[in-house]
Enzyme design. Structure first.
Site, PDB file in Angstrom:
ATOM      1  N   ASP A  18     -23.445  37.864  53.771  1.00  0.00           N
ATOM      2  CA  ASP A  18     -23.327  37.441  52.372  1.00  0.00           C
ATOM      3  C   ASP A  18     -22.933  38.605  51.458  1.00  0.00           C
ATOM      4  OD1 ASP A  18     -23.432  35.577  50.319  1.00  0.00           O
ATOM      5  OD2 ASP A  18     -25.548  35.949  49.890  1.00  0.00           O
ATOM      6  N   GLY A  21     -18.039  37.813  47.804  1.00  0.00           N
ATOM      7  CA  GLY A  21     -17.526  37.458  46.480  1.00  0.00           C
ATOM      8  C   GLY A  21     -17.879  38.527  45.453  1.00  0.00           C
ATOM      9  N   HIS A  35     -13.611  38.271  51.279  1.00  0.00           N
ATOM     10  CA  HIS A  35     -13.758  37.649  52.608  1.00  0.00           C
ATOM     11  C   HIS A  35     -12.920  38.416  53.627  1.00  0.00           C
ATOM     12  CE1 HIS A  35     -16.022  34.530  50.806  1.00  0.00           C
ATOM     13  NE2 HIS A  35     -15.020  33.915  50.208  1.00  0.00           N
ATOM     14  N   LEU A 129     -21.430  40.800  75.933  1.00  0.00           N
ATOM     15  CA  LEU A 129     -22.044  40.420  74.651  1.00  0.00           C
ATOM     16  C   LEU A 129     -21.566  39.020  74.302  1.00  0.00           C
ATOM     17  CD1 LEU A 129     -23.469  41.065  71.872  1.00  0.00           C
ATOM     18  CD2 LEU A 129     -21.253  41.944  71.103  1.00  0.00           C
TER      19      LEU A 129
HETATM   20  C1  IPE Z   1     -24.723  31.611  53.212  1.00  0.00           C
HETATM   21  O1  IPE Z   1     -24.256  32.255  52.066  1.00  0.00           O
HETATM   22  C2  IPE Z   1     -23.595  31.192  54.068  1.00  0.00           C
HETATM   23  C3  IPE Z   1     -22.800  32.245  54.690  1.00  0.00           C
HETATM   24  C4  IPE Z   1     -22.959  33.535  54.568  1.00  0.00           C
HETATM   25  C5  IPE Z   1     -21.743  31.791  55.532  1.00  0.00           C
HETATM   26  P1  IPE Z   1     -24.100  31.493  50.674  1.00  0.00           P
HETATM   27  O2  IPE Z   1     -23.597  32.494  49.715  1.00  0.00           O
HETATM   28  O3  IPE Z   1     -23.299  30.262  50.852  1.00  0.00           O
HETATM   29  O4  IPE Z   1     -25.606  31.090  50.369  1.00  0.00           O
HETATM   30  P2  IPE Z   1     -26.273  30.672  48.981  1.00  0.00           P
HETATM   31  O5  IPE Z   1     -25.418  29.596  48.406  1.00  0.00           O
HETATM   32  O6  IPE Z   1     -26.287  31.896  48.102  1.00  0.00           O
HETATM   33  O7  IPE Z   1     -27.654  30.247  49.358  1.00  0.00           O
HETATM   34  C1  IPE Z   2     -20.419  35.119  52.075  1.00  0.00           C
HETATM   35  O1  IPE Z   2     -20.067  35.743  50.884  1.00  0.00           O
HETATM   36  C2  IPE Z   2     -19.247  34.464  52.753  1.00  0.00           C
HETATM   37  C3  IPE Z   2     -19.296  32.993  52.762  1.00  0.00           C
HETATM   38  C4  IPE Z   2     -20.244  32.264  52.270  1.00  0.00           C
HETATM   39  C5  IPE Z   2     -18.164  32.314  53.360  1.00  0.00           C
HETATM   40  P1  IPE Z   2     -20.061  34.948  49.508  1.00  0.00           P
HETATM   41  O2  IPE Z   2     -18.717  34.364  49.309  1.00  0.00           O
HETATM   42  O3  IPE Z   2     -21.189  33.992  49.439  1.00  0.00           O
HETATM   43  O4  IPE Z   2     -20.290  36.142  48.494  1.00  0.00           O
HETATM   44  P2  IPE Z   2     -21.196  36.116  47.180  1.00  0.00           P
HETATM   45  O5  IPE Z   2     -22.576  35.713  47.598  1.00  0.00           O
HETATM   46  O6  IPE Z   2     -20.578  35.153  46.229  1.00  0.00           O
HETATM   47  O7  IPE Z   2     -21.137  37.541  46.689  1.00  0.00           O
HETATM   48 MG    MG Z   3     -23.116  34.179  48.821  1.00  0.00          MG
END
Ligand code: IPE
Ligand code: IPE
Ligand code: MG
Length: 246
Positions: A18, A21, A35, A129
């Site tokens: 996570d 973004g 990403h 792995l």
């Molecule tokens: C969880 O992250 C899913 C992945 C990393 C693929 P999100 O960013 O979607 O989770 P929430 O919405 O903050 O809980």
């Molecule tokens: C995790 O990063 C990737 C996916 C959920 C696909 P995010 O896209 O949720 O990044 P943030 O949490 O908005 O920073």
């Molecule tokens: Mg996120």
């Protein structure tokens, strides 16, 4: 008396990748830039797992809930998956990595599904792995699909209702047959599970870090493993019982 420690290296690590973004936003770039930058972190993590002797790595790449994101972001993620599969599979295969995709694969278009299938078949004989990539995955979905399979086994007379136990459900979950989840890592600073491996997380050690996924590297994984190695896993028993048993 020495404290009973978990084995130094977890056999099975799962990661909620996570923070892509926010990483992109800090650089005034679109979310898809973050990403894309996350790919390097995936490569680093796989290399570190190979070096440390981790047996299974399960990565959360796209949740069942992520379909709700803006269409252009979902589209960018899908084309990133296709590009990554086209580019990375050879090298992973060369390193002895077995790739598996878990989740509701039927939700993806044919081109992507065929690539996932081809990557799984190509690497099926590898044993160094196992890397599971969770896509369109939700922990609740996993429990539901396992329950459905239990019900089907009962309906066709393969299983009796009084034979339904944790093992009967567990062996129908997505990660059945693999070592239990030892270490659950989430990057990006949020302290939640976000519907990842709900069943499997029951006795995993949890590790949360503020590091955003694109910044995660081999040293970060080492720190998580070192933290894990200091934990005492009691499984409901007392510390004394654990120490005496080892
Ligand atoms: C969880 O992250 C899913 C992945 C990393 C693929 P999100 O960013 O979607 O989770 P929430 O919405 O903050 O809980
Ligand atoms: C995790 O990063 C990737 C996916 C959920 C696909 P995010 O896209 O949720 O990044 P943030 O949490 O908005 O920073
Ligand atoms: Mg996120």
């Amino acid at each position: 008396m020495t404290k009973a420690k978990a084995p130094r290296v977890p056999r099975h690590i799962a990661i909620v990748m996570d923070g892509n973004g926010r990483w992109a936003k800090a650089r005034h770039r679109p979310r898809s830039f973050g990403h894309n930058a996350g790919r390097r972190a995936v490569r680093e993590t796989i290399e570190a797992c190979l070096r440390e002797g981790v047996q299974v790595l399960t990565l959360f790449a796209f949740s069942s809930e992520n379909w709700q994101r803006p269409q252009d972001e979902v589209g960018a993620l899908m084309s990133l998956f296709v590009r990554a599969l086209d580019k990375e599979v050879d090298e992973l295969h060369g390193h002895g990595v077995r790739l598996r995709f878990i989740g509701e694969l039927a939700a993806f278009d044919d081109a992507l599904r065929e690539r996932m299938q081809a990557a799984m078949e190509r690497t099926a004989g590898n044993e160094r792995l196992q890397v599971n990539i969770a896509v369109s995955y939700g922990g609740r979905w996993d429990i539901v699909q396992a329950s459905r399979r239990v019900a089907a086994a009962v309906a066709c007379g393969e299983l009796r209702v009084d034979e339904i136990d944790e093992a009967a459900l567990g062996q129908r979950m997505s990660l059945a047959g693999l070592p239990p989840l030892d270490l659950f890592i989430r990057t990006g600073g949020e302290c939640r599970i976000s519907n990842f491996l709900l069943w499997q997380v029951a006795y995993a050690e949890l590790y949360f870090t503020d590091t955003l996924w694109p910044d995660f590297d081999q040293a970060c994984l080492r720190r998580a493993i070192e933290d894990y190695a200091r934990r005492e896993r009691r499984y409901g028993r007392t510390g004394e019982q654990v120490a005496n048993a080892s």
